[in-house]
Design a protein around this motif. Sequence first.
Motif, PDB file in Angstrom:
ATOM      1  N   ARG A 287      43.921  43.552  37.620  1.00  0.00           N
ATOM      2  CA  ARG A 287      42.542  43.795  38.067  1.00  0.00           C
ATOM      3  C   ARG A 287      41.629  43.173  37.019  1.00  0.00           C
ATOM      4  O   ARG A 287      41.700  43.517  35.840  1.00  0.00           O
ATOM      5  N   LEU A 288      40.796  42.266  37.436  1.00  0.00           N
ATOM      6  CA  LEU A 288      39.892  41.581  36.517  1.00  0.00           C
ATOM      7  C   LEU A 288      38.490  42.145  36.626  1.00  0.00           C
ATOM      8  O   LEU A 288      37.988  42.378  37.723  1.00  0.00           O
ATOM      9  N   LEU A 289      37.878  42.346  35.478  1.00  0.00           N
ATOM     10  CA  LEU A 289      36.488  42.779  35.446  1.00  0.00           C
ATOM     11  C   LEU A 289      35.539  41.586  35.395  1.00  0.00           C
ATOM     12  O   LEU A 289      34.332  41.737  35.499  1.00  0.00           O
ATOM     13  N   PHE A 290      36.131  40.394  35.204  1.00  0.00           N
ATOM     14  CA  PHE A 290      35.339  39.186  35.036  1.00  0.00           C
ATOM     15  C   PHE A 290      36.212  38.001  35.407  1.00  0.00           C
ATOM     16  O   PHE A 290      37.394  37.976  35.068  1.00  0.00           O
ATOM     17  N   HIS A 291      35.668  37.005  36.102  1.00  0.00           N
ATOM     18  CA  HIS A 291      36.437  35.808  36.453  1.00  0.00           C
ATOM     19  C   HIS A 291      36.649  34.963  35.200  1.00  0.00           C
ATOM     20  O   HIS A 291      35.689  34.652  34.486  1.00  0.00           O
ATOM     21  N   PRO A 292      37.905  34.571  34.892  1.00  0.00           N
ATOM     22  CA  PRO A 292      38.152  33.819  33.660  1.00  0.00           C
ATOM     23  C   PRO A 292      37.514  32.437  33.597  1.00  0.00           C
ATOM     24  O   PRO A 292      37.231  31.938  32.518  1.00  0.00           O
ATOM     25  N   GLY A 293      37.268  31.804  34.723  1.00  0.00           N
ATOM     26  CA  GLY A 293      36.645  30.482  34.699  1.00  0.00           C
ATOM     27  C   GLY A 293      37.487  29.475  33.943  1.00  0.00           C
ATOM     28  O   GLY A 293      38.701  29.566  33.902  1.00  0.00           O
ATOM     29  N   GLY A 294      36.827  28.521  33.295  1.00  0.00           N
ATOM     30  CA  GLY A 294      37.533  27.505  32.519  1.00  0.00           C
ATOM     31  C   GLY A 294      37.891  28.023  31.139  1.00  0.00           C
ATOM     32  O   GLY A 294      37.568  29.143  30.757  1.00  0.00           O
ATOM     33  N   GLY A 295      38.548  27.172  30.371  1.00  0.00           N
ATOM     34  CA  GLY A 295      38.952  27.572  29.033  1.00  0.00           C
ATOM     35  C   GLY A 295      37.798  27.529  28.043  1.00  0.00           C
ATOM     36  O   GLY A 295      36.880  26.721  28.161  1.00  0.00           O
TER      37      GLY A 295
END
Length: 157
Positions: free
Chosen positions: A92-100
């Motif tokens: 479960r993610l609280l935030f989208h990881p996006g790019g590095g």
Amino acid sequence: MRAGTGSRRRCRAAARRGLLRDSRRHQGRSGCPYGSRVVHRPGRRTFHILLGEQALYTHLGGPEVMRHQLRRLQDATYLPGLSLGIIPACARLLFHPGGGFSIFDDSRVEVEGYRGAETIADQGRAGVFRKAFGLLQPSGVYAQAARDLITSALAVS
């Protein structure tokens, strides 16, 4: 990691490129890979690395290279200067990881993208990345749970 940097936080959703460099062209004078030399110095620097589980299955360089990289990553989980977290695919993610991105000493951020890296020194903008890392970190698994995910990836590589 740049000279003088005391801590580094890094987030990568889908690839391991350059985490703990081990190719001959990145070796230092001692023959020890640069990333390993830096991480093996307890008390000097701290690395906090988050990887998406997909990174364990992203083949860059073929099966032999993949197995070697996964074994190195698994060994690195025992290093005292490194906290390696793997975000499971079903987490479960609280935030989208996006790019590095990488955060150096909480004051400078390097964002990686197809157009190259962007360095951010503005504290307001850097704060967004510090917050993102803080929100992603609890979704990761560490120590034996991370090693178990790496072992599962090794079994199918």
